[in-house]
Design an enzyme around this catalytic site. Structure first.
Site, PDB file in Angstrom:
ATOM      1  N   CYS A  29      13.070   0.990  -0.408  1.00 34.57           N
ATOM      2  CA  CYS A  29      13.014   2.287  -1.090  1.00 34.57           C
ATOM      3  C   CYS A  29      12.367   3.383  -0.251  1.00 34.57           C
ATOM      4  O   CYS A  29      12.479   4.566  -0.577  1.00 34.57           O
ATOM      5  CB  CYS A  29      12.284   2.143  -2.420  1.00 34.57           C
ATOM      6  SG  CYS A  29      13.010   0.882  -3.470  1.00 34.57           S
ATOM      7  N   HIS A  48       9.810   8.888  -5.016  1.00 35.10           N
ATOM      8  CA  HIS A  48      10.756   7.796  -5.241  1.00 35.10           C
ATOM      9  C   HIS A  48      10.847   7.537  -6.742  1.00 35.10           C
ATOM     10  O   HIS A  48       9.834   7.533  -7.445  1.00 35.10           O
ATOM     11  CB  HIS A  48      10.270   6.547  -4.505  1.00 35.10           C
ATOM     12  CG  HIS A  48      11.065   5.320  -4.830  1.00 35.10           C
ATOM     13  ND1 HIS A  48      12.445   5.309  -4.802  1.00 35.10           N
ATOM     14  CD2 HIS A  48      10.677   4.074  -5.195  1.00 35.10           C
ATOM     15  CE1 HIS A  48      12.867   4.100  -5.130  1.00 35.10           C
ATOM     16  NE2 HIS A  48      11.819   3.337  -5.382  1.00 35.10           N
ATOM     17  N   ASN A  58      16.553   3.161 -10.558  1.00 35.50           N
ATOM     18  CA  ASN A  58      16.047   3.093  -9.186  1.00 35.50           C
ATOM     19  C   ASN A  58      17.220   2.828  -8.245  1.00 35.50           C
ATOM     20  O   ASN A  58      17.803   1.745  -8.267  1.00 35.50           O
ATOM     21  CB  ASN A  58      14.989   1.972  -9.103  1.00 35.50           C
ATOM     22  CG  ASN A  58      14.402   1.817  -7.715  1.00 35.50           C
ATOM     23  OD1 ASN A  58      14.889   2.398  -6.748  1.00 35.50           O
ATOM     24  ND2 ASN A  58      13.352   1.019  -7.614  1.00 35.50           N
TER      25      ASN A  58
HETATM   26  N1  COA Z   1      13.432  -6.099 -21.890  1.00 37.96           N
HETATM   27  C1  COA Z   1      12.549  -6.636 -22.745  1.00 37.96           C
HETATM   28  N2  COA Z   1      11.460  -7.296 -22.339  1.00 37.96           N
HETATM   29  C2  COA Z   1      11.260  -7.427 -21.025  1.00 37.96           C
HETATM   30  C3  COA Z   1      12.153  -6.886 -20.083  1.00 37.96           C
HETATM   31  C4  COA Z   1      13.285  -6.197 -20.559  1.00 37.96           C
HETATM   32  N3  COA Z   1      14.190  -5.653 -19.740  1.00 37.96           N
HETATM   33  N4  COA Z   1      11.688  -7.163 -18.841  1.00 37.96           N
HETATM   34  C5  COA Z   1      10.549  -7.858 -18.997  1.00 37.96           C
HETATM   35  N5  COA Z   1      10.298  -8.012 -20.313  1.00 37.96           N
HETATM   36  C6  COA Z   1       9.189  -8.705 -20.935  1.00 37.96           C
HETATM   37  C7  COA Z   1       8.607  -9.755 -20.041  1.00 37.96           C
HETATM   38  O1  COA Z   1       9.344 -10.953 -20.155  1.00 37.96           O
HETATM   39  C8  COA Z   1       7.215  -9.900 -20.606  1.00 37.96           C
HETATM   40  O2  COA Z   1       7.282 -10.709 -21.746  1.00 37.96           O
HETATM   41  P1  COA Z   1       6.126 -11.806 -22.044  1.00 37.96           P
HETATM   42  O3  COA Z   1       4.885 -10.999 -22.173  1.00 37.96           O
HETATM   43  O4  COA Z   1       6.616 -12.420 -23.278  1.00 37.96           O
HETATM   44  O5  COA Z   1       6.133 -12.682 -20.838  1.00 37.96           O
HETATM   45  C9  COA Z   1       6.883  -8.471 -21.063  1.00 37.96           C
HETATM   46  O6  COA Z   1       8.133  -7.779 -21.161  1.00 37.96           O
HETATM   47  C10 COA Z   1       5.977  -7.720 -20.117  1.00 37.96           C
HETATM   48  O7  COA Z   1       6.462  -7.918 -18.794  1.00 37.96           O
HETATM   49  P2  COA Z   1       5.771  -7.231 -17.579  1.00 37.96           P
HETATM   50  O8  COA Z   1       6.509  -7.588 -16.333  1.00 37.96           O
HETATM   51  O9  COA Z   1       4.315  -7.481 -17.608  1.00 37.96           O
HETATM   52  O10 COA Z   1       6.047  -5.694 -17.943  1.00 37.96           O
HETATM   53  P3  COA Z   1       5.515  -4.408 -17.243  1.00 37.96           P
HETATM   54  O11 COA Z   1       4.830  -3.564 -18.201  1.00 37.96           O
HETATM   55  O12 COA Z   1       4.811  -4.730 -15.947  1.00 37.96           O
HETATM   56  O13 COA Z   1       6.880  -3.675 -16.850  1.00 37.96           O
HETATM   57  C11 COA Z   1       8.278  -3.380 -14.948  1.00 37.96           C
HETATM   58  C12 COA Z   1       7.790  -4.335 -16.026  1.00 37.96           C
HETATM   59  C13 COA Z   1       9.221  -4.117 -14.043  1.00 37.96           C
HETATM   60  C14 COA Z   1       9.000  -2.233 -15.636  1.00 37.96           C
HETATM   61  C15 COA Z   1       7.071  -2.817 -14.172  1.00 37.96           C
HETATM   62  O14 COA Z   1       6.241  -3.892 -13.778  1.00 37.96           O
HETATM   63  C16 COA Z   1       7.468  -2.058 -12.961  1.00 37.96           C
HETATM   64  O15 COA Z   1       8.054  -1.001 -13.070  1.00 37.96           O
HETATM   65  N6  COA Z   1       7.094  -2.542 -11.789  1.00 37.96           N
HETATM   66  C17 COA Z   1       7.381  -1.874 -10.549  1.00 37.96           C
HETATM   67  C18 COA Z   1       8.828  -1.953 -10.283  1.00 37.96           C
HETATM   68  C19 COA Z   1       9.202  -1.164  -9.092  1.00 37.96           C
HETATM   69  O16 COA Z   1       8.790  -0.051  -8.975  1.00 37.96           O
HETATM   70  N7  COA Z   1       9.979  -1.767  -8.241  1.00 37.96           N
HETATM   71  C20 COA Z   1      10.527  -1.154  -7.132  1.00 37.96           C
HETATM   72  C21 COA Z   1       9.516  -0.658  -6.209  1.00 37.96           C
HETATM   73  S1  COA Z   1      10.323   0.287  -5.063  1.00 37.96           S
END
Ligand code: COA
Length: 338
Positions: A122, A265, A295
């Site tokens: 990214c 980004h 993204n």
């Molecule tokens: N729909 C519903 N539930 C979902 C889900 C979806 N699409 N994706 C994950 N979950 C669930 C998980 O299974 C988890 O459930 P559990 O508590 O029963 O295990 C819960 O939601 C929380 O998951 P978590 O990963 O802790 O959520 P989060 O608040 O961290 O959000 C992201 C997840 C991916 C949105 C977030 O971590 C993020 O944006 N990370 C950075 C991603 C990024 O920027 N990547 C590229 C960098 S360039």
């Protein structure tokens, strides 16, 4: 790695045209909820994303890139023959080789260009911008076409709700030239880049290349798709982007108060808010279009820059801060005057 045009060179590198292209097909959060156990409410509240674009089966990254490039060249008033450098930032090349930049060269008819790709996930577009500046500043090249383009739908595991809702396809491009005018519009003031390969495992596509070729035995586990530790990635993204932004501002002789628009980004609205908050930049000075595209990795910043310009959200003379973070981990930030 840091560089500042003014300290070493008399010429000024400027962006003289922007363009972007996204595929026609829209995939909404409700469409996603028909594929995996998710909802519009979860995706919107956790990421800010409402929909993303998905390229057609016969549309490769170089097609998206070429469409964006044509618009940037038209805006810049340059012909294909004028382009003597093409850099494509992508993690979704058409093939392992030739480079996607070579396919773009062929599609544009840019026969005078030297062409290569950059892999910095990214952060790729800002890496490419900085590499192109070195070519232009040194006088080795005159007119650079710098593209961020991705067909991330080709790397998505459509059964993994943790990742499949986050990404989309698209491309953005800029044309850059050096000029003797110190106050040339679109001029870059500073750039910083960084990497930490120790954290490579947190965000990767582990299979399909030399360390883990796809075999009949491993194909079912889909190693050739995006694997991400979301929470860890989130934390590092905020820290690194804030630090890189601070460095780029200092190097440009600016402070957060001078910023007219942050073009970050586009990965997650919460990451963008956290950065704006820590930098002390009000939300209205933060450009966001991830609700429409998700993204798109290396494409997010050039697409956002093009949209900010064409919609009038940024105007000539504005101070822009661009900042990115991605797999590697990699990060980069650039300050420019529009
Ligand atoms: N729909 C519903 N539930 C979902 C889900 C979806 N699409 N994706 C994950 N979950 C669930 C998980 O299974 C988890 O459930 P559990 O508590 O029963 O295990 C819960 O939601 C929380 O998951 P978590 O990963 O802790 O959520 P989060 O608040 O961290 O959000 C992201 C997840 C991916 C949105 C977030 O971590 C993020 O944006 N990370 C950075 C991603 C990024 O920027 N990547 C590229 C960098 S360039």
């Amino acid at each position: 790695m840091q560089s500042n045009d003014k300290s070493r060179h008399s010429c000024t590198c400027s962006i003289i045209g922007t363009g972007s292209y996204v595929p026609v097909r829209v995939m909404t959060n409700d469409d996603m909820s028909k594929i995996v156990d998710t909802s519009d409410e979860w995706i919107t509240s956790r990421t800010g994303i409402k929909e993303r674009r998905i390229a057609a089966a016969d549309e490769a990254t170089s097609d998206l890139a070429s469409n964006a490039a044509r618009k940037a060249m038209e805006a810049a008033g340059v012909t294909a023959e004028d382009i003597d450098l093409i850099i494509v930032a992508t993690v979704t090349p058409d093939m392992f080789f030739p480079s996607t930049a070579c396919f773009v060269q062929k599609k544009l008819g840019a026969t005078n260009a030297v062409c290569f790709d950059i892999s910095a996930a990214c952060s790729g577009f800002l890496y490419a911008l900085t590499v192109a500046r070195q070519f232009l500043n040194s006088g080795a090249r005159k007119t650079a076409l710098i593209i961020g383009a991705e067909k991330l739908s080709s790397l998505i595991n459509w059964t993994d709700r943790n990742t499949c809702v986050l990404f989309g396809d698209g491309a953005g491009a800029v044309v850059m030239r050096c000029s003797d005018a110190e106050n040339a519009p679109g001029r870059v003031l500073s750039a910083v880049m960084g990497s930490d390969g120790n954290l490579a495992d947190l965000l990767k596509v582990p299979g399909g290349a030399s360390s883990c070729p796809i075999t009949p035995e491993n194909v079912e586990s889909r190693p050739n798709t995006i694997h991400m530790e979301g929470r860890e990635t989130f934390k590092h993204a905020v820290t690194r982007m804030c630090h890189a932004a601070d460095q780029a501002l200092t190097m440009a002789g600016k402070t957060a108060k001078d910023i007219d628009m942050v073009i970050p980004h586009q990965a997650n609205a919460r990451i963008i808010s956290a950065i704006a908050d820590r930098l002390g930049v009000p939300e209205e000075k933060t450009f966001m279009n991830l609700q429409k595209y998700g993204n798109t990795s290396a494409a997010t910043i050039p697409v956002a820059l093009d949209e900010a310009h064409r919609s009038g959200r940024i105007k000539r003379g504005d101070v822009l801060l661009m900042v990115a973070f991605g797999g590697g981990f990699t990060w980069a930030s650039t300050v420019m005057v529009w």
